[in-house]
Structure formats: structure tokens, C-alpha cells
Motif scaffolding. Sequence first.
Motif, mmCIF file in Angstrom:
data_model
loop_
_atom_site.group_PDB
_atom_site.id
_atom_site.type_symbol
_atom_site.label_atom_id
_atom_site.label_comp_id
_atom_site.label_asym_id
_atom_site.label_seq_id
_atom_site.Cartn_x
_atom_site.Cartn_y
_atom_site.Cartn_z
ATOM 1 N N ASP A 105 0.821 -1.207 0.000
ATOM 2 C CA ASP A 105 0.000 0.000 0.000
ATOM 3 C C ASP A 105 0.858 1.261 0.000
ATOM 4 O OD1 ASP A 105 1.049 -0.075 2.546
ATOM 5 O OD2 ASP A 105 -0.875 0.094 3.592
ATOM 6 N N ALA A 106 2.204 1.087 -0.054
ATOM 7 C CA ALA A 106 3.092 2.259 -0.045
ATOM 8 C C ALA A 106 3.030 3.016 -1.367
ATOM 9 C CB ALA A 106 4.525 1.834 0.243
ATOM 10 N N GLY A 107 2.980 2.275 -2.502
ATOM 11 C CA GLY A 107 2.950 2.933 -3.794
ATOM 12 C C GLY A 107 3.429 2.007 -4.893
ATOM 13 N N ARG A 108 3.733 2.589 -6.044
ATOM 14 C CA ARG A 108 4.262 1.836 -7.188
ATOM 15 C C ARG A 108 5.616 2.414 -7.560
ATOM 16 N NH1 ARG A 108 1.129 1.715 -12.303
ATOM 17 N NH2 ARG A 108 2.002 -0.382 -12.637
ATOM 18 N N MET A 109 6.515 1.554 -8.024
ATOM 19 C CA MET A 109 7.863 2.010 -8.325
ATOM 20 C C MET A 109 8.365 1.393 -9.628
ATOM 21 S SD MET A 109 10.341 -0.353 -5.985
ATOM 22 C CE MET A 109 11.635 -0.166 -7.204
ATOM 23 N N ALA A 110 9.382 2.013 -10.179
ATOM 24 C CA ALA A 110 10.092 1.460 -11.326
ATOM 25 C C ALA A 110 11.530 1.943 -11.247
ATOM 26 C CB ALA A 110 9.452 1.898 -12.634
ATOM 27 N N ILE A 111 12.439 1.155 -11.812
ATOM 28 C CA ILE A 111 13.844 1.544 -11.911
ATOM 29 C C ILE A 111 14.159 1.747 -13.388
ATOM 30 C CG2 ILE A 111 16.241 0.913 -11.455
ATOM 31 C CD1 ILE A 111 14.647 1.422 -8.935
ATOM 32 N N CYS A 112 14.671 2.928 -13.714
ATOM 33 C CA CYS A 112 14.867 3.324 -15.106
ATOM 34 C C CYS A 112 16.288 3.851 -15.304
ATOM 35 C CB CYS A 112 13.868 4.426 -15.484
ATOM 36 S SG CYS A 112 12.160 4.044 -15.024
ATOM 37 N N ALA A 113 16.617 4.137 -16.566
ATOM 38 C CA ALA A 113 17.890 4.776 -16.893
ATOM 39 C C ALA A 113 17.654 5.747 -18.032
ATOM 40 C CB ALA A 113 18.948 3.747 -17.281
ATOM 41 N N ASP A 114 18.351 6.877 -17.994
ATOM 42 C CA ASP A 114 18.238 7.855 -19.070
ATOM 43 C C ASP A 114 19.101 7.414 -20.262
ATOM 44 O OD1 ASP A 114 20.918 8.693 -18.693
ATOM 45 O OD2 ASP A 114 20.336 10.320 -17.335
ATOM 46 N N PRO A 115 19.055 8.123 -21.382
ATOM 47 C CA PRO A 115 19.809 7.685 -22.560
ATOM 48 C C PRO A 115 21.317 7.593 -22.348
ATOM 49 C CG PRO A 115 18.117 9.246 -23.205
ATOM 50 C CD PRO A 115 18.147 9.248 -21.715
ATOM 51 N N ALA A 116 21.857 8.291 -21.348
ATOM 52 C CA ALA A 116 23.287 8.218 -21.058
ATOM 53 C C ALA A 116 23.620 7.105 -20.072
ATOM 54 C CB ALA A 116 23.788 9.557 -20.520
ATOM 55 N N GLY A 117 22.597 6.394 -19.592
ATOM 56 C CA GLY A 117 22.822 5.260 -18.700
ATOM 57 C C GLY A 117 22.681 5.552 -17.221
ATOM 58 N N ALA A 118 22.356 6.781 -16.825
ATOM 59 C CA ALA A 118 22.197 7.114 -15.414
ATOM 60 C C ALA A 118 20.910 6.504 -14.871
ATOM 61 C CB ALA A 118 22.188 8.623 -15.218
ATOM 62 N N VAL A 119 21.030 5.753 -13.779
ATOM 63 C CA VAL A 119 19.889 5.057 -13.184
ATOM 64 C C VAL A 119 19.138 5.980 -12.237
ATOM 65 C CG1 VAL A 119 19.222 3.126 -11.693
ATOM 66 C CG2 VAL A 119 21.023 2.820 -13.412
ATOM 67 N N PHE A 120 17.806 5.911 -12.300
ATOM 68 C CA PHE A 120 16.974 6.637 -11.341
ATOM 69 C C PHE A 120 15.690 5.855 -11.143
ATOM 70 C CE2 PHE A 120 15.808 8.114 -15.534
ATOM 71 C CZ PHE A 120 14.427 8.251 -15.507
ATOM 72 N N GLY A 121 14.934 6.200 -10.118
ATOM 73 C CA GLY A 121 13.686 5.512 -9.844
ATOM 74 C C GLY A 121 12.485 6.396 -10.116
ATOM 75 N N LEU A 122 11.343 5.759 -10.310
ATOM 76 C CA LEU A 122 10.050 6.445 -10.346
ATOM 77 C C LEU A 122 9.289 6.035 -9.094
ATOM 78 C CD1 LEU A 122 8.859 5.746 -14.013
ATOM 79 C CD2 LEU A 122 9.816 7.894 -13.144
ATOM 80 N N TRP A 123 8.591 6.982 -8.497
ATOM 81 C CA TRP A 123 7.774 6.642 -7.325
ATOM 82 C C TRP A 123 6.393 7.266 -7.471
ATOM 83 C CZ3 TRP A 123 7.543 3.026 -4.006
ATOM 84 C CH2 TRP A 123 6.687 3.131 -2.890
ATOM 85 N N GLN A 124 5.388 6.391 -7.530
ATOM 86 C CA GLN A 124 3.990 6.814 -7.529
ATOM 87 C C GLN A 124 3.456 6.578 -6.124
ATOM 88 O OE1 GLN A 124 1.505 4.878 -10.463
ATOM 89 N NE2 GLN A 124 -0.376 5.392 -9.362
ATOM 90 N N ALA A 125 3.275 7.643 -5.385
ATOM 91 C CA ALA A 125 2.962 7.530 -3.964
ATOM 92 C C ALA A 125 1.521 7.114 -3.718
ATOM 93 C CB ALA A 125 3.239 8.851 -3.264
ATOM 94 N N LYS A 126 1.374 6.240 -2.727
ATOM 95 C CA LYS A 126 0.065 5.954 -2.137
ATOM 96 C C LYS A 126 0.178 6.332 -0.660
ATOM 97 C CE LYS A 126 -1.096 2.314 -5.477
ATOM 98 N NZ LYS A 126 -1.401 0.870 -5.663
ATOM 99 N N ALA A 127 0.362 5.340 0.207
ATOM 100 C CA ALA A 127 0.508 5.655 1.632
ATOM 101 C C ALA A 127 1.851 6.304 1.946
ATOM 102 C CB ALA A 127 0.327 4.390 2.465
ATOM 103 N N HIS A 128 2.889 5.909 1.199
ATOM 104 C CA HIS A 128 4.237 6.446 1.448
ATOM 105 C C HIS A 128 4.520 7.566 0.457
ATOM 106 C CE1 HIS A 128 8.465 6.693 2.384
ATOM 107 N NE2 HIS A 128 8.794 6.351 1.144
ATOM 108 N N LEU A 129 4.588 8.795 0.956
ATOM 109 C CA LEU A 129 4.767 9.953 0.081
ATOM 110 C C LEU A 129 6.231 10.256 -0.217
ATOM 111 C CD1 LEU A 129 2.064 12.360 1.577
ATOM 112 C CD2 LEU A 129 1.869 10.828 -0.392
ATOM 113 N N GLY A 130 7.149 9.656 0.557
ATOM 114 C CA GLY A 130 8.560 9.912 0.323
ATOM 115 C C GLY A 130 9.241 10.474 1.553
ATOM 116 N N THR A 131 10.354 11.165 1.335
ATOM 117 C CA THR A 131 11.119 11.737 2.442
ATOM 118 C C THR A 131 10.242 12.709 3.222
ATOM 119 O OG1 THR A 131 13.165 11.535 1.184
ATOM 120 C CG2 THR A 131 13.183 13.040 3.063
ATOM 121 N N ALA A 132 10.154 12.488 4.536
ATOM 122 C CA ALA A 132 9.242 13.269 5.362
ATOM 123 C C ALA A 132 9.941 14.366 6.154
ATOM 124 C CB ALA A 132 8.512 12.343 6.345
ATOM 125 N N LYS A 133 11.233 14.505 5.946
ATOM 126 C CA LYS A 133 11.976 15.504 6.712
ATOM 127 C C LYS A 133 13.162 15.935 5.875
ATOM 128 C CE LYS A 133 13.686 16.122 11.486
ATOM 129 N NZ LYS A 133 12.561 16.913 11.976
#
Length: 265
Positions: A105-133
Motif C-alpha cells: 500500500d506504499a505505492g508503485r515504483m520502477a527503476i529506469c535509466a536515461d539515454p546516457a545510462g544514469a539510473v533513477f527511480g520512479l515513485w507513484q505515492a500511495k501511503a508512502h509519500l517519500g522523504t518526510a523531513k
Amino acid sequence: MTEATRRTPGTPCWVSLMVHGLDATQEFYATLFGWEFEPGPQQLGPYVRALLDGREVAGIGQLPPDRHLPVAWTTYLATDDAGESAETIRCCGGTVAVGPLEAGDAGRMAICADPAGAVFGLWQAKAHLGTAKAGPAGTPVWNELLTYETGSVAKFYRSVFAYEAEPLVSAGHDYVTLRLDGRPVAALHGVGTGLPRDRGAHWMTYFEVGDVDAAARLVAELGGQVLRPPREGTAGRPVLVADPEGAVFTLVQAEDGEADPPRVL
């Protein structure tokens, strides 16, 4: 920001680290930042959320024994629809390596990379909105992409997240601040041949500390490495370090008062 809030799509909202030794890594960051830990979503396997003053600031998970992947902090960018963002990333020349998948119930996620190969994540929030402080010592305060050059990759991120891109007008510097609703949220830094060959393009997480010199010494005492000593930046004093498993991050000591993003040139 003292409480978690739903972020505008494209805003860095979470940082997470996957390691081989979860217990030892918790000890390192608990001593360095004063973090405490609680279990995270079971769907992510052995995973904990780091807490500071009872509020969530980051995540740490354990890699499967047979997965010999680079250990690195991953920046997650907020999205209202992880599936739609993942498809846009593919259409714009990026790749989607994991997901989108459900994290309970925290949310949905994916791990991606840009065209240069840098990795980053996607976060679609549900109960967990992310960094809280954010702001006190031990919290992530800035995220910056280190890449070969910003021209083509800036087009990618603008296409995916509709950033307003503000180039730094300065000879010899390839630096673009990414803004949403006029507010700086992240940056792209083209470093050319200064890009580490063993890492390639990558997102860098900055953590704030009260005394960067003392924090750098503590990193070394705890079995980590100081990769670049503290130096004066445009906002605070950054130092590049790595934890005992090799995950690289930056410590920054903010100046008194309102600080600009910790640009390092």
C-alpha cells in the motif's frame, strides 16, 4: 519541509540504497547520521526505512546473494502514474529495467535509466509519500545528475517531466538547474572527461551535516572512504565520500541562513 507532502511530478522524493550487508550498512549510517530503522514493504524483500526524529528519510534494502550489481544510492522522481511515465521514458530513448511494480500500500515504483545510462527511480505515492523531513543533519537535501554533457539529456528529462531548464551562463561550465513551478528541484552537471569511468553517468545524493570535516573523519573511521576532501562551494562545503560497500554520496555543510542548492563546480 518538515512533513511528507505529495510532490509535483519530477520532484526528487526519495533515495534508496541496495547493499549486500544490510545489518552492517545500517550500523554505518546509524552512527554517521543518527538514523534509526523500521521494516519497509515486504514486497521489496529485506528492506528498511531510515528514520530521523521518527520521520522517514531514506531506504536501504538487501541485494539477493546472486546479484552482483553496483552498490549505489538511487534517486526517485515523483510521478502520478508510474506506468505512463515508464512508457514516456521508453519513447524518449531511456530504458525501464524494473517494474512498474507494486510496493504494497506504499505505492508503485520502477527503476529506469536515461539515454546516457544514469539510473533513477520512479515513485507513484500511495501511503508512502517519500522523504518526510529535509534540512536537519542526516537528511537528503539535493540531487544532481553527473553526466558527460547536459544538452541531449536535458531534452530527455524535460520531455518526461516538463522541467523548466535554467542553464548556468558561465564559460567552461555545463550546468543546468531543473525547476518545477519556478522552484529548483535538481540539476544536471556535464563534467565531460571528468566523469568516473568506473561509474559512468549517475545521480548524486547530497546529505546535510552540521560539521562536514567531522563527518568526513567519521566516514573514514567507520570503514568508508573520503574520495574528495571538503572544499568551498557556492552554498556550503561539500565532501565526496563512499560507504564501506562503495556507495558514493556527498556530504554538505550548509551556510547559515537560506542556502541555494549546493552547486559544486
